[in-house]
Design an enzyme around this catalytic site. Structure first.
Site, PDB file in Angstrom:
ATOM      1  N   GLU A   1       0.837  -1.204   0.000  1.00 12.40           N
ATOM      2  CA  GLU A   1       0.000   0.000   0.000  1.00 12.40           C
ATOM      3  C   GLU A   1       0.875   1.258   0.000  1.00 12.40           C
ATOM      4  OE1 GLU A   1      -2.945  -0.366  -0.977  1.00 12.40           O
ATOM      5  OE2 GLU A   1      -4.281  -0.148   0.735  1.00 12.40           O
TER       6      GLU A   1
ATOM      7  N   THR B   1      -6.249   8.339  -3.812  1.00 16.94           N
ATOM      8  CA  THR B   1      -6.292   8.282  -2.339  1.00 16.94           C
ATOM      9  C   THR B   1      -5.510   9.450  -1.734  1.00 16.94           C
ATOM     10  OG1 THR B   1      -6.506   5.891  -2.374  1.00 16.94           O
ATOM     11  CG2 THR B   1      -5.671   6.845  -0.346  1.00 16.94           C
TER      12      THR B   1
HETATM   13  N1  HSE Z   1      -8.847   4.323   4.802  1.00 17.43           N
HETATM   14  C1  HSE Z   1      -8.259   4.768   3.573  1.00 17.43           C
HETATM   15  C2  HSE Z   1      -8.778   6.156   3.235  1.00 17.43           C
HETATM   16  C3  HSE Z   1      -8.643   3.802   2.502  1.00 17.43           C
HETATM   17  O1  HSE Z   1      -9.976   6.362   3.381  1.00 17.43           O
HETATM   18  O2  HSE Z   1      -7.993   7.017   2.862  1.00 17.43           O
HETATM   19  C4  HSE Z   1      -8.041   4.118   1.183  1.00 17.43           C
HETATM   20  O3  HSE Z   1      -6.910   3.375   0.983  1.00 17.43           O
END
Ligand code: HSE
Length: 307
Positions: free
Chosen positions: A128, A181
């Site tokens: 990630e 993201t």
């Molecule tokens: N929890 C993360 C976000 C998930 O909402 O940014 C995305 O990878």
């Protein structure tokens, strides 16, 4: 064993109130990956279909994870990988997580399952970080453990697998726009008001209690996000219209899947899920934005070995 094919599920992270700490795996959508053992050490990607992703082994989330595990395990063999993406990167359905978690799970089968699910989650978090710059656990943990998970702590990493009420269904719409993201994290406030934090953590507690007790009303009342959604929904065209149509059609709640743009709705039972699917489709069909939709059960087993 010289060859393995697996299914690595898509995942819905955050689940409204649980930013960076709740997630669940989806049954109907995911990636397929193959692993072939080679005498030559190291990792190589031989084919990627379904998305335009890098073959650079240090920049691809899957190969970066395989490389790291083989090195840490002092493996005397290598792996050739193929990746078939069953859903798009940048969808908010944990695309990089499916690759990273699938890679960790797959290579572990060649190491006589040396690593635990928690250790595999840590390896996948590295993927990630390679893919999006943050070592977030909610998507990868859901993909590896299956079902609903709570990331109870990041340091040390602690994952709690939560029960999945049997009638729970997810309906999702993926508007064909990309939300990165990184961008979706940058729009978030650095500080929040104490009264908002109280509301949010009470909802997390309520949601978890609802999952344990099959209490769909409590799940519904708790699927509320007053901290992240108000900022991120601005990145998703017609978010409010979708959410309203889903709830009017009987959904328990609706929100942004991960960092978006996919919007998910949780429903009790197949019939309501069908109605919600239809209502969301109606609400989006004249927006001029292409979209894809699915209905799925929550995947309670996580990774699957296909052959
Ligand atoms: N929890 C993360 C976000 C998930 O909402 O940014 C995305 O990878």
């Amino acid at each position: 064993m010289d060859y393995l094919k697996i299914f690595s599920p898509a995942t819905v992270a955050n689940v409204s109130c649980g930013f960076d700490s709740l997630g669940f795996a989806v049954d109907a959508v995911g990636d397929e990956m193959t692993f072939t053992k080679t005498a030559e050490k190291g990792v190589k990607i031989t084919n990627i279909t379904g998305a335009d992703l890098t073959y650079n082994v240090d920049e691809n989330a899957a190969s970066a994870v395989v490389k790291k595990i083989l090195k840490e395990a002092h493996a005397n063999f290598g792996i050739e990988l193929t990746i078939h993406k069953g859903f798009s990167p940048g969808s908010g359905l944990g695309s990089s997580a499916a690759s990273a978690a699938g890679a960790a799970f797959g290579v572990n089968q060649f190491l006589e399952k040396k690593y635990t699910a928690l250790e595999l989650t840590k390896f996948a978090m590295f993927g990630e970080e390679v893919a999006c710059g943050s070592a977030i656990a909610d998507n990868v943990a859901a993909a590896i453990f299956g079902g609903f998970v709570l990331v109870r702590s990041y340091n040390p990493l602690e994952i709690i697998k939560l029960p999945v009420p049997s009638a729970l269904r997810v309906v999702a719409i993926h508007p064909q726009i990309e939300v990165k993201t990184k961008d979706a994290r940058e729009v978030l406030p650095k500080e929040i008001a104490l009264k908002d934090a109280v509301t949010q953590w009470a909802n997390v507690g309520g949601l978890i209690s609802g999952l344990y007790t099959d209490n769909y009303d409590l799940i519904s009342n708790s699927l509320v996000d007053i901290i992240v959604e108000p900022y991120r929904k601005k990145l998703i065209p017609f978010f409010d219209a979708v959410k309203t149509s889903a709830i009017n059609a009987g959904a328990l709640g609706a929100g942004i899947s991960g960092s978006g743009p996919t919007i998910f709705a949780l429903c009790k039972g197949d019939e309501i899920a069908e109605n919600v699917h239809q209502a969301i489709e109606e609400s989006y069909k004249n927006t001029g934005i292409h979209f894809e939709m699915f209905i799925s059960k929550v995947n309670s087993e996580g990774m699957k070995i296909i052959k």
